[in-house]
Design a protein around this motif. Structure first.
Motif, PDB file in Angstrom:
ATOM      1  N   TYR A 294     -36.880  26.299   1.745  1.00  0.00           N
ATOM      2  CA  TYR A 294     -37.670  25.071   1.727  1.00  0.00           C
ATOM      3  C   TYR A 294     -39.034  25.314   1.093  1.00  0.00           C
ATOM      4  CZ  TYR A 294     -39.917  27.178   5.763  1.00  0.00           C
ATOM      5  OH  TYR A 294     -40.586  28.037   6.577  1.00  0.00           O
ATOM      6  N   GLY A 295     -39.620  24.256   0.579  1.00  0.00           N
ATOM      7  CA  GLY A 295     -40.898  24.362  -0.121  1.00  0.00           C
ATOM      8  C   GLY A 295     -42.065  24.522   0.842  1.00  0.00           C
ATOM      9  N   MET A 296     -43.128  25.041   0.328  1.00  0.00           N
ATOM     10  CA  MET A 296     -44.335  25.249   1.120  1.00  0.00           C
ATOM     11  C   MET A 296     -45.022  23.921   1.442  1.00  0.00           C
ATOM     12  SD  MET A 296     -44.802  28.566   1.411  1.00  0.00           S
ATOM     13  CE  MET A 296     -43.063  28.565   1.822  1.00  0.00           C
ATOM     14  N   VAL A 297     -45.752  23.933   2.540  1.00  0.00           N
ATOM     15  CA  VAL A 297     -46.616  22.791   2.839  1.00  0.00           C
ATOM     16  C   VAL A 297     -47.985  23.120   2.259  1.00  0.00           C
ATOM     17  CG1 VAL A 297     -47.591  21.328   4.622  1.00  0.00           C
ATOM     18  CG2 VAL A 297     -45.375  22.409   4.983  1.00  0.00           C
ATOM     19  N   GLU A 298     -48.455  22.274   1.385  1.00  0.00           N
ATOM     20  CA  GLU A 298     -49.732  22.554   0.750  1.00  0.00           C
ATOM     21  C   GLU A 298     -50.812  21.592   1.194  1.00  0.00           C
ATOM     22  OE1 GLU A 298     -49.324  22.753  -3.471  1.00  0.00           O
ATOM     23  OE2 GLU A 298     -47.938  24.443  -3.360  1.00  0.00           O
ATOM     24  N   LEU A 299     -52.026  22.070   1.176  1.00  0.00           N
ATOM     25  CA  LEU A 299     -53.183  21.233   1.461  1.00  0.00           C
ATOM     26  C   LEU A 299     -53.749  20.761   0.124  1.00  0.00           C
ATOM     27  CD1 LEU A 299     -54.773  23.573   4.137  1.00  0.00           C
ATOM     28  CD2 LEU A 299     -53.356  21.560   4.520  1.00  0.00           C
ATOM     29  N   PRO A 300     -54.603  19.732   0.157  1.00  0.00           N
ATOM     30  CA  PRO A 300     -55.157  19.238  -1.111  1.00  0.00           C
ATOM     31  C   PRO A 300     -55.783  20.353  -1.947  1.00  0.00           C
ATOM     32  CG  PRO A 300     -55.721  17.762   0.659  1.00  0.00           C
ATOM     33  CD  PRO A 300     -55.043  18.942   1.306  1.00  0.00           C
ATOM     34  N   GLU A 301     -56.366  21.363  -1.279  1.00  0.00           N
ATOM     35  CA  GLU A 301     -57.006  22.432  -2.045  1.00  0.00           C
ATOM     36  C   GLU A 301     -56.029  23.563  -2.368  1.00  0.00           C
ATOM     37  OE1 GLU A 301     -57.956  21.230   0.824  1.00  0.00           O
ATOM     38  OE2 GLU A 301     -58.316  22.780   2.340  1.00  0.00           O
TER      39      GLU A 301
ATOM     40  N   MET B  51     -44.414  20.098  -0.183  1.00  0.00           N
ATOM     41  CA  MET B  51     -44.992  18.830   0.238  1.00  0.00           C
ATOM     42  C   MET B  51     -46.476  18.978   0.503  1.00  0.00           C
ATOM     43  SD  MET B  51     -43.550  18.457   4.105  1.00  0.00           S
ATOM     44  CE  MET B  51     -44.538  17.001   4.376  1.00  0.00           C
ATOM     45  N   LEU B  52     -47.150  17.865   0.429  1.00  0.00           N
ATOM     46  CA  LEU B  52     -48.594  17.879   0.570  1.00  0.00           C
ATOM     47  C   LEU B  52     -49.012  17.274   1.902  1.00  0.00           C
ATOM     48  CD1 LEU B  52     -51.036  18.208  -1.818  1.00  0.00           C
ATOM     49  CD2 LEU B  52     -51.423  15.943  -0.877  1.00  0.00           C
ATOM     50  N   PHE B  53     -49.940  17.946   2.541  1.00  0.00           N
ATOM     51  CA  PHE B  53     -50.476  17.408   3.780  1.00  0.00           C
ATOM     52  C   PHE B  53     -51.994  17.354   3.674  1.00  0.00           C
ATOM     53  CE2 PHE B  53     -52.385  18.055   7.958  1.00  0.00           C
ATOM     54  CZ  PHE B  53     -51.806  17.012   8.661  1.00  0.00           C
ATOM     55  N   ASP B  54     -52.524  16.165   3.848  1.00  0.00           N
ATOM     56  CA  ASP B  54     -53.975  16.005   3.774  1.00  0.00           C
ATOM     57  C   ASP B  54     -54.528  15.763   5.175  1.00  0.00           C
ATOM     58  OD1 ASP B  54     -56.569  15.441   3.309  1.00  0.00           O
ATOM     59  OD2 ASP B  54     -56.197  14.056   1.656  1.00  0.00           O
ATOM     60  N   PRO B  55     -55.213  16.769   5.745  1.00  0.00           N
ATOM     61  CA  PRO B  55     -55.703  16.629   7.120  1.00  0.00           C
ATOM     62  C   PRO B  55     -56.734  15.508   7.256  1.00  0.00           C
ATOM     63  CG  PRO B  55     -55.970  18.871   6.291  1.00  0.00           C
ATOM     64  CD  PRO B  55     -55.629  18.018   5.123  1.00  0.00           C
ATOM     65  N   LYS B  56     -57.389  15.177   6.181  1.00  0.00           N
ATOM     66  CA  LYS B  56     -58.409  14.116   6.261  1.00  0.00           C
ATOM     67  C   LYS B  56     -57.775  12.744   6.448  1.00  0.00           C
ATOM     68  CE  LYS B  56     -60.800  15.245   2.521  1.00  0.00           C
ATOM     69  NZ  LYS B  56     -60.375  16.585   2.090  1.00  0.00           N
ATOM     70  N   GLU B  57     -56.633  12.551   5.795  1.00  0.00           N
ATOM     71  CA  GLU B  57     -55.917  11.295   6.000  1.00  0.00           C
ATOM     72  C   GLU B  57     -54.862  11.555   7.065  1.00  0.00           C
ATOM     73  OE1 GLU B  57     -54.196   9.728   2.433  1.00  0.00           O
ATOM     74  OE2 GLU B  57     -55.959  10.265   1.260  1.00  0.00           O
ATOM     75  N   SER B  58     -55.114  11.095   8.259  1.00  0.00           N
ATOM     76  CA  SER B  58     -54.180  11.406   9.330  1.00  0.00           C
ATOM     77  C   SER B  58     -52.848  10.710   9.069  1.00  0.00           C
ATOM     78  CB  SER B  58     -54.748  10.953  10.666  1.00  0.00           C
ATOM     79  OG  SER B  58     -55.041   9.578  10.611  1.00  0.00           O
ATOM     80  N   ILE B  59     -51.820  11.239   9.689  1.00  0.00           N
ATOM     81  CA  ILE B  59     -50.473  10.726   9.462  1.00  0.00           C
ATOM     82  C   ILE B  59     -50.371   9.277   9.939  1.00  0.00           C
ATOM     83  CG2 ILE B  59     -48.084  10.991  10.185  1.00  0.00           C
ATOM     84  CD1 ILE B  59     -48.588  14.011  10.193  1.00  0.00           C
ATOM     85  N   ASP B  60     -49.799   8.462   9.082  1.00  0.00           N
ATOM     86  CA  ASP B  60     -49.722   7.024   9.310  1.00  0.00           C
ATOM     87  C   ASP B  60     -48.773   6.625  10.440  1.00  0.00           C
ATOM     88  OD1 ASP B  60     -50.575   4.476   8.404  1.00  0.00           O
ATOM     89  OD2 ASP B  60     -50.615   5.334   6.379  1.00  0.00           O
ATOM     90  N   PHE B  61     -49.010   5.483  11.053  1.00  0.00           N
ATOM     91  CA  PHE B  61     -48.098   4.932  12.061  1.00  0.00           C
ATOM     92  C   PHE B  61     -47.467   3.634  11.571  1.00  0.00           C
ATOM     93  CE2 PHE B  61     -49.272   7.026  16.328  1.00  0.00           C
ATOM     94  CZ  PHE B  61     -49.552   8.227  15.704  1.00  0.00           C
ATOM     95  N   ASN B  62     -47.842   3.215  10.352  1.00  0.00           N
ATOM     96  CA  ASN B  62     -47.295   1.980   9.792  1.00  0.00           C
ATOM     97  C   ASN B  62     -46.513   2.287   8.524  1.00  0.00           C
ATOM     98  OD1 ASN B  62     -48.712   0.384  11.709  1.00  0.00           O
ATOM     99  ND2 ASN B  62     -50.550   0.610  10.465  1.00  0.00           N
ATOM    100  N   GLY B  63     -45.544   1.418   8.220  1.00  0.00           N
ATOM    101  CA  GLY B  63     -44.791   1.580   6.982  1.00  0.00           C
ATOM    102  C   GLY B  63     -43.620   2.546   7.145  1.00  0.00           C
ATOM    103  N   HIS B  64     -43.434   3.380   6.155  1.00  0.00           N
ATOM    104  CA  HIS B  64     -42.303   4.309   6.149  1.00  0.00           C
ATOM    105  C   HIS B  64     -42.608   5.499   7.061  1.00  0.00           C
ATOM    106  CE1 HIS B  64     -39.240   6.727   3.526  1.00  0.00           C
ATOM    107  NE2 HIS B  64     -38.916   6.667   4.808  1.00  0.00           N
TER     108      HIS B  64
END
Length: 593
Positions: free
Chosen positions: A386-393, A460-473
């Motif tokens: 599986y691919g790495m989880v990357e941060l914006p930086e 995949m990208l994970f941005d800690p500043k934008e917390s994980i959404d609860f709306n939409g998909h």
RNA sequence: GACUUCGUAGCUCAACUGGAUAGAGUAUUGGCCUCCGAAGCCAAAGGUUGCGGGUUCGACUCCCGCCGAGGUCACCA
């Protein structure tokens, strides 16, 4: 019930035979796109070469044949080379009645396939706490094991703990030097975090020492070699291997702290294992096999005494399997454990390693070596990469402190779930413990869905500043829809379970039923490709179709009793399917939220 | 340097493994709660699928060449 695809397959085969005397096994159906009329679509282009007719003609001819000879086909249309087939209302009604009260929609009978699969996942180091990358690993491994079970396989979930080696000694040495006897109890820290703290301290002190040496005029490489700290560390490893009591006791104590910490995190994430292996027990296993390999001429001894294998004929390089001092390297243990596992479980048919794609090459080499050693099961070993989880930086680096800690992230998810739930204020009657469970359920649902909806192979990208959404998909969207369905069903305080004998489906109803029908093949497909993302994206589509239906048509308010029952039954089946699908992802689904 | 994976709306991801007009969410703009749960629904806008060739009825998908990003090439684990 026999699937429509199977029925149509044989009829289309007959049609080709009778109309064009053409034999073909290459007949596949796809879901008809929603802008066209129909349920299943057959692409006719593959047949035009042999028949020498236009795609439209072929489509038309097969369509007519189907309509006349197969009662489950009620209509068809041809657009360009695409034959859209409409199945009879009777077919759908039969299907609906066959699943409406089932709790195992989409699932095969447990262990019906008789195939035993071992799935390894987690594989942590004991020198630092788990982070976001491990979470992806845990969720993937756990979900894939569920999906394999749903396909009728028997799954043995195992973890291998990397509990020995120089990296462990680093934490131990730092704790010994600067720890002042600190324990999880005395510091109030979770055990794995405490040990991780000393791993970082070691690294800092080591860097400091190297810098000082460089300042005194040494070259960096030399400085790294003559570092007192590193030498002490290596000395510690030798002592450990020799079984020195004080060292082994320290190692046992610190490891036990880490295991307690891991156990908490595993429980929070909701994963478990049937068996745990420790490298401290298995790292010597491979050595015996090296002898065997030498006798078979698979390996060869080099001048300096080390043992290697030449894989250049396979497009790989030479690989050392035993050091010149006779000690084993990483891959040696892996060879040993693999063989050991197949001995331990004689009915084992397949072995799946859930490990990041940075080890693609390693596993290629490993499987090739096993094959060369003559193990027939080698080709049944599979690297679930599986691919790495990357941060914006960029990539997470534990030494630079840019890791997203697993425990912190989980805590944050629960807090967000709490805040959102309070804001909406729909569950005021819940008790304290019920509320806590709910925050847990929603928070972990959001995180799990977020990570599992993307194709495992892709980074995949994970941005800690934008917390994980609860709306939409998202997970909570699906959980919400389930709660909504349960709410409707709670209001129906009469027996609505009677089979409906004659009814036609509104487009919105049909859409839901069409999705439920697909669940079985989605499970099969995701089992073959070991990809939970197929299930995740599927359940989202199903959920959306329910919400559309819900807004478009009345359920409890419907006047016609038969129609009302049908819609309630459909809601129930949809809720069950959502729940089943989410379960495969390791996500629970609430009655209320 | 060699090998390898990847590049799709501003952002995060899909696209049934070669099929129809490349879809969702989010962000933006507008509409829908005195009616079964608004964590919802409806709509607008958003694309030369990194670039250039090729293969064929048909290419995001396969092949070749560039450009860009990640990973691996230890007698580390």
């Amino acid at each position: 019930m026999i699937s429509a695809e199977k029925i149509l397959f044989t009829v289309v085969q007959k049609a080709l035979q009778e109309l064009y005397t053409l034999k073909s096994d290459n007949i596949t159906f796809q879901k008809t796109r929603k802008e066209f009329e129909g349920d299943l679509t057959l692409v006719t282009f593959p047949f035009i070469k042999e028949t020498k007719k236009s795609p439209e003609q072929v489509g038309q001819a097969i369509g007519e044949y189907l309509k006349q000879n197969e009662k489950q086909v009620s209509d068809f249309n041809v657009v360009k080379g695409f034959l859209n087939i409409t199945l009879s209302n009777e077919f759908w009604l039969n299907y609906f009645n066959s699943i409406k009260d089932s709790e195992s929609i989409g699932f095969k009978v447990p262990e019906s396939s008789g195939r035993t699969v071992m799935l390894e996942y987690a594989s942590p180091n004991t020198n630092k706490p788990l982070h976001l990358g491990h979470i992806r690993n845990l969720l993937l491994g756990y979900s894939v094991s569920n999906i394999l079970k749903a396909n009728g396989h028997k799954v043995i979930k195992v973890s291998i703990v990397n509990d020995r080696g120089i990296h462990i000694c680093k934490s131990m040495l730092a704790w010994k030097k600067w720890g002042n006897g600190e324990t999880p109890q005395s510091s109030g820290m979770k055990g794995d975090h405490l040990v991780g703290k000393y791993y970082v301290i070691f690294d800092k002190e080591y860097k400091k020492e190297v810098e000082e040496l460089v300042g005194a005029g040494k070259k960096k490489e030399d400085a790294e070699k003559i570092s007192l700290l590193m030498m002490e560390c290596q000395d510690m490893l030798l002592k450990w291997e020799a079984g020195d009591k004080a060292t082994v006791d320290l190692w046992k104590m610190m490891n036990s702290w880490v295991y307690e910490g891991f156990a908490v995190t595993y429980k929070t994430v909701g994963v478990d294992f049937d068996k745990t292996y420790y490298e401290s027990n298995t790292y010597l296993l491979g050595k015996e096999l090296i002898k065997e390999g030498l006798e078979k001429n698979v390996f060869y001894k080099k001048e300096n005494g080390s043992v290697a294998i030449d894989l250049s004929a396979e497009g790989l390089d030479e690989k050392i399997v035993l050091r010149s001092d006779g000690t084993s390297v990483y891959i040696t243990q892996d060879i040993g454990t693999a063989i050991e596992r197949f001995k331990e479980f004689p009915d084992l048919k397949q072995m799946i390693y859930t490990v990041g794609n940075e080890q693609d090459y390693h596993f290629k080499v490993l499987f090739k070596i096993l094959e060369k050693l003559g193990y027939s099961w080698a080709k049944e070993c599979y690297h679930l990469s599986y691919g790495m989880v990357e941060l914006p930086e960029g990539k997470m680096k534990s030494r630079e402190g840019t890791v997203v800690d697993a425990d912190d992230l989980l805590k944050e998810m629960f807090d967000t779930a709490e805040a959102t739930t309070k804001e909406l204020g729909k569950v005021d009657e819940f008790s304290e413990t019920e509320l806590k469970d709910l925050y847990y359920l929603i928070g972990s649902g959001a995180l799990k869905y977020f990570m599992l909806k993307v194709d495992p192979k892709k980074k995949m990208l994970f941005d800690p500043k934008e917390s994980i959404d609860f709306n939409g998909h998202t997970g909570p969207f699906i959980q919400y829809t389930h709660a909504r369905i349960k709410s409707v069903l709670r209001k129906a305080d009469f027996d609505y379970t009677k089979s409906i004998e004659a009814a036609s489906f509104e487009p919105a109803e049909k859409e839901i039923l069409r999705w439920i029908y697909d669940f079985e093949s989605v499970i099969e497909e995701s089992g073959k490709s070991l990809s939970p993302s197929l299930v995740a994206n599927y359940v989202y589509e199903l959920t959306k179709s329910y919400n559309r239906f819900y807004h478009e048509l009345p359920i409890m308010k419907e006047e016609n009793k038969e129609v009302k029952m049908l819609r309630l039954q459909l809601s129930k089946a949809c809720g069950q399917t959502i729940s089943n699908a989410m379960n495969l992802l390791g996500i629970k689904v609430p009655e209320k939220m």
